[in-house]
Design a protein around this motif. Sequence first.
Motif, PDB file in Angstrom:
ATOM      1  N   TYR A 106       0.835  -1.203   0.000  1.00 24.00           N
ATOM      2  CA  TYR A 106       0.000   0.000   0.000  1.00 24.00           C
ATOM      3  C   TYR A 106       0.874   1.260   0.000  1.00 24.00           C
ATOM      4  N   VAL A 107       1.879   1.291   0.883  1.00 28.49           N
ATOM      5  CA  VAL A 107       2.757   2.465   0.967  1.00 28.49           C
ATOM      6  C   VAL A 107       3.508   2.673  -0.345  1.00 28.49           C
ATOM      7  N   PHE A 108       3.948   1.571  -0.963  1.00 28.59           N
ATOM      8  CA  PHE A 108       4.639   1.680  -2.244  1.00 28.59           C
ATOM      9  C   PHE A 108       3.719   2.292  -3.302  1.00 28.59           C
ATOM     10  N   SER A 109       2.465   1.846  -3.345  1.00 24.34           N
ATOM     11  CA  SER A 109       1.499   2.394  -4.301  1.00 24.34           C
ATOM     12  C   SER A 109       1.256   3.872  -4.040  1.00 24.34           C
ATOM     13  N   LEU A 110       1.126   4.222  -2.761  1.00 24.53           N
ATOM     14  CA  LEU A 110       0.887   5.621  -2.402  1.00 24.53           C
ATOM     15  C   LEU A 110       2.083   6.487  -2.795  1.00 24.53           C
ATOM     16  N   PHE A 111       3.286   5.986  -2.562  1.00 19.56           N
ATOM     17  CA  PHE A 111       4.487   6.726  -2.933  1.00 19.56           C
ATOM     18  C   PHE A 111       4.572   6.928  -4.446  1.00 19.56           C
ATOM     19  N   LEU A 112       4.224   5.926  -5.205  1.00 19.05           N
ATOM     20  CA  LEU A 112       4.252   6.055  -6.669  1.00 19.05           C
ATOM     21  C   LEU A 112       3.291   7.141  -7.138  1.00 19.05           C
ATOM     22  N   ILE A 113       2.086   7.162  -6.554  1.00 16.94           N
ATOM     23  CA  ILE A 113       1.084   8.154  -6.946  1.00 16.94           C
ATOM     24  C   ILE A 113       1.557   9.564  -6.596  1.00 16.94           C
ATOM     25  N   VAL A 114       2.060   9.741  -5.369  1.00 23.80           N
ATOM     26  CA  VAL A 114       2.516  11.064  -4.927  1.00 23.80           C
ATOM     27  C   VAL A 114       3.708  11.524  -5.758  1.00 23.80           C
ATOM     28  N   THR A 115       4.647  10.622  -6.016  1.00 24.25           N
ATOM     29  CA  THR A 115       5.839  10.973  -6.806  1.00 24.25           C
ATOM     30  C   THR A 115       5.457  11.385  -8.219  1.00 24.25           C
ATOM     31  N   ALA A 116       4.573  10.606  -8.844  1.00 19.47           N
ATOM     32  CA  ALA A 116       4.153  10.912 -10.216  1.00 19.47           C
ATOM     33  C   ALA A 116       3.390  12.232 -10.282  1.00 19.47           C
ATOM     34  N   ALA A 117       2.517  12.479  -9.303  1.00 20.16           N
ATOM     35  CA  ALA A 117       1.708  13.698  -9.309  1.00 20.16           C
ATOM     36  C   ALA A 117       2.553  14.931  -8.990  1.00 20.16           C
ATOM     37  N   SER A 118       3.579  14.770  -8.150  1.00 18.68           N
ATOM     38  CA  SER A 118       4.414  15.906  -7.745  1.00 18.68           C
ATOM     39  C   SER A 118       5.539  16.190  -8.722  1.00 18.68           C
ATOM     40  N   TRP A 151      13.746   5.668  -2.809  1.00 23.00           N
ATOM     41  CA  TRP A 151      14.146   4.403  -2.195  1.00 23.00           C
ATOM     42  C   TRP A 151      14.701   4.558  -0.789  1.00 23.00           C
ATOM     43  N   ILE A 152      14.933   5.797  -0.355  1.00 30.52           N
ATOM     44  CA  ILE A 152      15.233   6.037   1.053  1.00 30.52           C
ATOM     45  C   ILE A 152      13.931   6.268   1.824  1.00 30.52           C
ATOM     46  N   SER A 153      13.063   7.098   1.261  1.00 25.15           N
ATOM     47  CA  SER A 153      11.821   7.459   1.943  1.00 25.15           C
ATOM     48  C   SER A 153      10.849   6.292   2.045  1.00 25.15           C
ATOM     49  N   PHE A 154      10.741   5.500   0.973  1.00 25.76           N
ATOM     50  CA  PHE A 154       9.754   4.410   0.970  1.00 25.76           C
ATOM     51  C   PHE A 154       9.984   3.393   2.086  1.00 25.76           C
ATOM     52  N   PRO A 155      11.169   2.772   2.204  1.00 28.28           N
ATOM     53  CA  PRO A 155      11.327   1.775   3.274  1.00 28.28           C
ATOM     54  C   PRO A 155      11.215   2.376   4.678  1.00 28.28           C
ATOM     55  N   LEU A 156      11.729   3.609   4.865  1.00 30.80           N
ATOM     56  CA  LEU A 156      11.614   4.245   6.169  1.00 30.80           C
ATOM     57  C   LEU A 156      10.150   4.493   6.521  1.00 30.80           C
ATOM     58  N   THR A 157       9.395   5.024   5.557  1.00 30.82           N
ATOM     59  CA  THR A 157       7.979   5.291   5.797  1.00 30.82           C
ATOM     60  C   THR A 157       7.201   4.001   6.019  1.00 30.82           C
ATOM     61  N   PRO A 332      -3.651   8.188   4.293  1.00 26.93           N
ATOM     62  CA  PRO A 332      -3.580   9.548   3.739  1.00 26.93           C
ATOM     63  C   PRO A 332      -4.128  10.610   4.692  1.00 26.93           C
ATOM     64  N   LEU A 333      -5.160  10.262   5.464  1.00 28.48           N
ATOM     65  CA  LEU A 333      -5.702  11.222   6.427  1.00 28.48           C
ATOM     66  C   LEU A 333      -4.669  11.539   7.498  1.00 28.48           C
ATOM     67  N   LEU A 334      -3.997  10.507   8.001  1.00 20.36           N
ATOM     68  CA  LEU A 334      -2.955  10.706   9.001  1.00 20.36           C
ATOM     69  C   LEU A 334      -1.844  11.599   8.444  1.00 20.36           C
ATOM     70  N   LEU A 335      -1.476  11.391   7.183  1.00 24.48           N
ATOM     71  CA  LEU A 335      -0.416  12.193   6.565  1.00 24.48           C
ATOM     72  C   LEU A 335      -0.844  13.647   6.374  1.00 24.48           C
ATOM     73  N   VAL A 336      -2.129  13.865   6.090  1.00 21.31           N
ATOM     74  CA  VAL A 336      -2.640  15.230   5.970  1.00 21.31           C
ATOM     75  C   VAL A 336      -2.558  15.943   7.322  1.00 21.31           C
ATOM     76  N   VAL A 337      -3.024  15.280   8.364  1.00 25.13           N
ATOM     77  CA  VAL A 337      -2.991  15.876   9.704  1.00 25.13           C
ATOM     78  C   VAL A 337      -1.548  16.183  10.109  1.00 25.13           C
ATOM     79  N   LEU A 338      -0.640  15.235   9.861  1.00 25.86           N
ATOM     80  CA  LEU A 338       0.779  15.429  10.166  1.00 25.86           C
ATOM     81  C   LEU A 338       1.341  16.618   9.397  1.00 25.86           C
TER      82      LEU A 338
END
Length: 418
Positions: A106-118, A151-157, A332-338
């Motif tokens: 799930y986190v990998f998918s979310l990272f791909l979406i955020v990276t592509a959109a940003s 590849w640093i952010s994904f495994p840490l997150t 994603p909600l937790l990340l928005v609040v953070l």
Amino acid sequence: MRKWIVGAGLLYVLYGLFFYWYLFLTGDSSVPEGLKGTSADPATFMNQRELMLTEEYSKIKDFLFFVRIPFEWFLFFILLIAGLSKKMKHWAEQTSKRRFIQIAVYVFSLFLIVTAASLPLDWISYQFSLEYGISTQTTASWIKDQVIDFWISFPLTAGVVMVFYWLIKRHEKRWWFYAWCLTVPFTLFLFFLQPVVIDPLYNDFYPLKNKDLEQHILKLADQADIPANHVYEVNMSEKTNALNAYVTGIGANKRIVLWDTTLNKLDGSEILFIMAHEMGHYVMKHVYIGLGGYLLLSLAGLYVIGTIYKWMISRYGSRLHIAGKSDLAALPLLLVVLGVISFAVSPFTNAVSRHQEKAADQYAIELTENKEAAVSTFQELSKAGLSEANPPFLVKIFKYGHPTIMERIQNVEKASNE
């Protein structure tokens, strides 16, 4: 759902228009009348072209900064309100029966979406830095850095998220406190690891090549009672024309690092002033104070985040397609609040940082006894990075962890008169 998406989109556009109006039309970055013609006035150390480029580049850079911050919040909101986060969770659950694999997917998918959109915004920022002569980085090198970031952010997150969901299941009411307890060793570990593992992934670090300069720096360190054997330089000229130096790491991995651009563009007295500034951070234990402050702030922050997260789910959980606090789709909600909390407290953390930087400047002035070198150093820093000497108020409080160039030069002049 359409009304919420349209409303969020309109809010984001209005936010962008406000900062465009503020930065390009009304933001005041002019030199106060009483400082015109002094060493703090950019007109005394920049030519007309440099003044024009500085004004243009600063406005563009600041606008992209403010627009970039809430972009991810908007993206996360779309994933939640459209039910896409829930679908991503179901897909992740189908890949394996093991919870940690589901979270990783799930986190990998979310990272791909955020990276592509940003990516478009990041690319635009990179292109502007090239156009204005700040960046010297090739496209291949820039892409490499983006891949390393991923590849640093994904495994840490992914690891942090796994721990979060484990804690929230085991300790639903006090998960935030136990999360903070784990934050302490994790943060210390990253501080220790960064200079020797993470930073070298981006650039080459090596002992200072100029041994004569190194001896002068070590002599200065001895005057300050600082145990030091080596000063490191890093080949930043492959990526930027800006100047910098910094202290990093803790314990045996503590390093004083000079960018090679700083070595190439400043003279010996100016470099020694910068080194004295970094030594000031060491002597006044700013790294440890900053680390302690961060840990205390994170304790309060995690409590506030946990409270808001719980309230948001109870109030809007069904509308956002979230089943509960331990639902993976709620990430994603937790990340928005953070993100919102972090942005809200940044004026405070920046103010603390500016106070420490001012103290380090004062320490460097006293150690080197060379106020002329201090002034010329700040002027060169401003010219090399096309940095505004007196940025608009909102830019200063939300972006600046250092005093403005104008403030730093004024502080030197005040010290000269004392």
